[in-house]
Design a protein around this motif. Structure first.
Motif, PDB file in Angstrom:
ATOM      1  N   ALA A  68       0.834  -1.204   0.000  1.00 16.13           N
ATOM      2  CA  ALA A  68       0.000   0.000   0.000  1.00 16.13           C
ATOM      3  C   ALA A  68       0.870   1.256   0.000  1.00 16.13           C
ATOM      4  N   THR A  69       2.069   1.151   0.571  1.00 16.64           N
ATOM      5  CA  THR A  69       2.994   2.294   0.630  1.00 16.64           C
ATOM      6  C   THR A  69       3.807   2.418  -0.665  1.00 16.64           C
ATOM      7  N   ARG A  70       3.951   1.298  -1.372  1.00 16.28           N
ATOM      8  CA  ARG A  70       4.818   1.260  -2.560  1.00 16.28           C
ATOM      9  C   ARG A  70       4.448   2.340  -3.587  1.00 16.28           C
ATOM     10  N   HIS A  71       3.153   2.439  -3.877  1.00 13.80           N
ATOM     11  CA  HIS A  71       2.754   3.383  -4.911  1.00 13.80           C
ATOM     12  C   HIS A  71       3.062   4.825  -4.497  1.00 13.80           C
ATOM     13  N   VAL A  72       2.840   5.117  -3.226  1.00 12.72           N
ATOM     14  CA  VAL A  72       3.111   6.471  -2.707  1.00 12.72           C
ATOM     15  C   VAL A  72       4.582   6.822  -2.946  1.00 12.72           C
ATOM     16  N   LEU A  73       5.470   5.837  -2.713  1.00 14.61           N
ATOM     17  CA  LEU A  73       6.905   6.091  -2.841  1.00 14.61           C
ATOM     18  C   LEU A  73       7.349   6.167  -4.306  1.00 14.61           C
ATOM     19  N   LEU A  74       6.905   5.201  -5.129  1.00 14.14           N
ATOM     20  CA  LEU A  74       7.442   5.123  -6.493  1.00 14.14           C
ATOM     21  C   LEU A  74       6.782   6.119  -7.449  1.00 14.14           C
ATOM     22  N   SER A  75       5.567   6.554  -7.148  1.00 16.23           N
ATOM     23  CA  SER A  75       4.913   7.533  -8.023  1.00 16.23           C
ATOM     24  C   SER A  75       5.504   8.919  -7.822  1.00 16.23           C
ATOM     25  N   GLY A  76       6.214   9.092  -6.692  1.00 15.55           N
ATOM     26  CA  GLY A  76       6.759  10.426  -6.381  1.00 15.55           C
ATOM     27  C   GLY A  76       5.798  11.248  -5.531  1.00 15.55           C
ATOM     28  N   ALA A  77       4.680  10.631  -5.088  1.00 14.53           N
ATOM     29  CA  ALA A  77       3.691  11.389  -4.306  1.00 14.53           C
ATOM     30  C   ALA A  77       4.268  11.911  -2.990  1.00 14.53           C
TER      31      ALA A  77
ATOM     32  N   GLU B 230      10.280  10.357   3.019  1.00 10.87           N
ATOM     33  CA  GLU B 230      10.369   9.146   2.186  1.00 10.87           C
ATOM     34  C   GLU B 230      11.108   8.037   2.934  1.00 10.87           C
ATOM     35  N   ALA B 231      12.194   8.398   3.621  1.00 16.17           N
ATOM     36  CA  ALA B 231      12.981   7.387   4.345  1.00 16.17           C
ATOM     37  C   ALA B 231      12.129   6.724   5.426  1.00 16.17           C
ATOM     38  N   ILE B 232      11.316   7.519   6.104  1.00 20.24           N
ATOM     39  CA  ILE B 232      10.453   6.959   7.161  1.00 20.24           C
ATOM     40  C   ILE B 232       9.411   6.022   6.547  1.00 20.24           C
ATOM     41  N   LEU B 233       8.891   6.406   5.375  1.00 19.96           N
ATOM     42  CA  LEU B 233       7.899   5.544   4.712  1.00 19.96           C
ATOM     43  C   LEU B 233       8.530   4.220   4.249  1.00 19.96           C
ATOM     44  N   PHE B 234       9.756   4.302   3.714  1.00 15.24           N
ATOM     45  CA  PHE B 234      10.443   3.054   3.341  1.00 15.24           C
ATOM     46  C   PHE B 234      10.635   2.179   4.577  1.00 15.24           C
ATOM     47  N   ALA B 235      10.977   2.814   5.708  1.00 13.28           N
ATOM     48  CA  ALA B 235      11.204   2.048   6.944  1.00 13.28           C
ATOM     49  C   ALA B 235       9.900   1.441   7.463  1.00 13.28           C
ATOM     50  N   ALA B 236       8.802   2.200   7.352  1.00 11.88           N
ATOM     51  CA  ALA B 236       7.499   1.683   7.800  1.00 11.88           C
ATOM     52  C   ALA B 236       7.123   0.457   6.965  1.00 11.88           C
ATOM     53  N   ALA B 237       7.317   0.578   5.653  1.00 13.15           N
ATOM     54  CA  ALA B 237       7.009  -0.546   4.758  1.00 13.15           C
ATOM     55  C   ALA B 237       7.884  -1.748   5.110  1.00 13.15           C
ATOM     56  N   ARG B 238       9.170  -1.482   5.386  1.00 12.83           N
ATOM     57  CA  ARG B 238      10.104  -2.586   5.708  1.00 12.83           C
ATOM     58  C   ARG B 238       9.702  -3.274   7.012  1.00 12.83           C
ATOM     59  N   SER B 239       9.323  -2.503   7.989  1.00 12.23           N
ATOM     60  CA  SER B 239       8.933  -3.090   9.272  1.00 12.23           C
ATOM     61  C   SER B 239       7.759  -4.051   9.088  1.00 12.23           C
ATOM     62  N   ASP B 240       6.751  -3.607   8.341  1.00 11.64           N
ATOM     63  CA  ASP B 240       5.578  -4.456   8.102  1.00 11.64           C
ATOM     64  C   ASP B 240       5.981  -5.733   7.357  1.00 11.64           C
ATOM     65  N   HIS B 241       6.821  -5.552   6.326  1.00 12.87           N
ATOM     66  CA  HIS B 241       7.281  -6.681   5.511  1.00 12.87           C
ATOM     67  C   HIS B 241       8.064  -7.692   6.353  1.00 12.87           C
ATOM     68  N   VAL B 242       8.945  -7.175   7.224  1.00 16.08           N
ATOM     69  CA  VAL B 242       9.746  -8.058   8.082  1.00 16.08           C
ATOM     70  C   VAL B 242       8.839  -8.858   9.011  1.00 16.08           C
ATOM     71  N   GLU B 243       7.935  -8.140   9.696  1.00 15.75           N
ATOM     72  CA  GLU B 243       7.153  -8.831  10.740  1.00 15.75           C
ATOM     73  C   GLU B 243       6.067  -9.737  10.156  1.00 15.75           C
ATOM     74  N   GLU B 244       5.478  -9.311   9.019  1.00 18.07           N
ATOM     75  CA  GLU B 244       4.369 -10.088   8.461  1.00 18.07           C
ATOM     76  C   GLU B 244       4.814 -11.227   7.552  1.00 18.07           C
ATOM     77  N   VAL B 245       5.965 -11.054   6.896  1.00 18.82           N
ATOM     78  CA  VAL B 245       6.350 -12.023   5.853  1.00 18.82           C
ATOM     79  C   VAL B 245       7.724 -12.660   6.118  1.00 18.82           C
ATOM     80  N   ILE B 246       8.753 -11.824   6.279  1.00 18.65           N
ATOM     81  CA  ILE B 246      10.120 -12.373   6.270  1.00 18.65           C
ATOM     82  C   ILE B 246      10.409 -13.185   7.533  1.00 18.65           C
ATOM     83  N   ARG B 247      10.140 -12.606   8.712  1.00 17.95           N
ATOM     84  CA  ARG B 247      10.450 -13.331   9.947  1.00 17.95           C
ATOM     85  C   ARG B 247       9.678 -14.661  10.046  1.00 17.95           C
TER      86      ARG B 247
END
Ligand code: TYD
Length: 234
Positions: free
Chosen positions: A51-60, A69-86
């Motif tokens: 859901a955050t990807r489009h906000v970042l890559l569209s330039g919004a 932008e850095a905080i948004l990338f980190a927020a996306a990473r945190s969700d990805h780590v906890e929900e999928v990777i770990r």
């Protein structure tokens, strides 16, 4: 401390380096050898992060600054780590991730001019101890990578017939992309145990063979099926 028996492999580099093709080839080879594999990507990889990807890559988010932008990338990473990777690593899966923390170090940290303590703090929160066991850096002159990306964008999408737009980062100047290339090489030099540099201008099958042998060696040093070390000491 360990997350589980999985192996966490990340793929990094500039634009147009051919990471996604190589991730697909590696996943096929590992699955053929009977190993459980999950392929994923950043920004994205979990519903919250996608859901955050489009906000970042569209330039919004760009008008609000690199810090935002850095905080948004980190927020996306945190969700990805906890929900999928770990959870995947805990089940013993080999996780192949297209971009991870080194992209934030390079794009937001080095070429975004954000101060290292800020980037380090975000990184700590985002990864929460889940550090890649092995990182493969695809190295290519920025001019070659950008040329590939622009050619791809000029070719209409096979399914929709529409031209693909360059994203917010692909549109940046050549010298910015060259700085990123150098920054990825600096990361590799500083952490040779984790990072392996691949010549992304080589033939695809030669690259695939190198990538497979790097990952097989990483599996070997993790006890044959990826035992151990995905959780960094805090
Ligand atoms: P994407 O089209 O997914 O990937 P790629 O360029 O790997 O084919 O684009 C992701 C873009 O987001 C890419 O330009 C790099 C950038 N990015 C960051 O700036 N910081 C990050 O932390 C991540 C994960 C990506």
């Amino acid at each position: 401390m360990t997350v589980g028996s999985g192996l966490f492999v990340t793929f990094e580099g500039g634009e147009g380096a051919g990471k996604s093709t190589q991730i697909r080839l590696l996943a096929d080879a590992l699955r053929q050898a009977g190993r459980p594999v999950l392929t994923t990507r950043e920004p994205g990889g979990s519903p919250g992060a996608e859901a955050t990807r489009h906000v970042l890559l569209s330039g919004a988010a760009q008008p609000f600054g690199t810090r935002m932008e850095a905080i948004l990338f980190a927020a996306a990473r945190s969700d990805h780590v906890e929900e999928v990777i770990r959870p995947a690593l805990a089940q013993g899966t080999i996780v192949l991730c297209d971009r991870f923390l080194d992209s934030s170090r390079v794009y937001q940290g080095v070429t975004g001019n954000l101060e290292p303590p800020f980037i380090e703090a975000l990184e700590r929160v985002a990864i929460n101890g889940v550090m890649p066991d092995c990182t493969i850096i695809f190295d290519l002159p920025a001019s070659v990578g950008l040329e590939r990306v622009r050619r791809r964008a000029a070719t209409p999408d096979a399914q929709t017939g529409e031209e693909v737009e360059l994203d917010r980062f692909e549109k940046e100047e050549l010298d910015t992309h060259e700085k990123r290339r150098e920054a990825f090489l600096d990361i590799a030099a500083a952490d040779p145990r984790r990072c392996h540099v691949i010549d992304a201008a080589a033939q695809p099958d030669a690259i695939a063979a190198s990538v497979l042998s790097i990952v097989e060696a990483a599996l070997e040093s993790h006890g044959g099926n990826g035992h151990g070390g995905s959780e960094a000491a805090q």
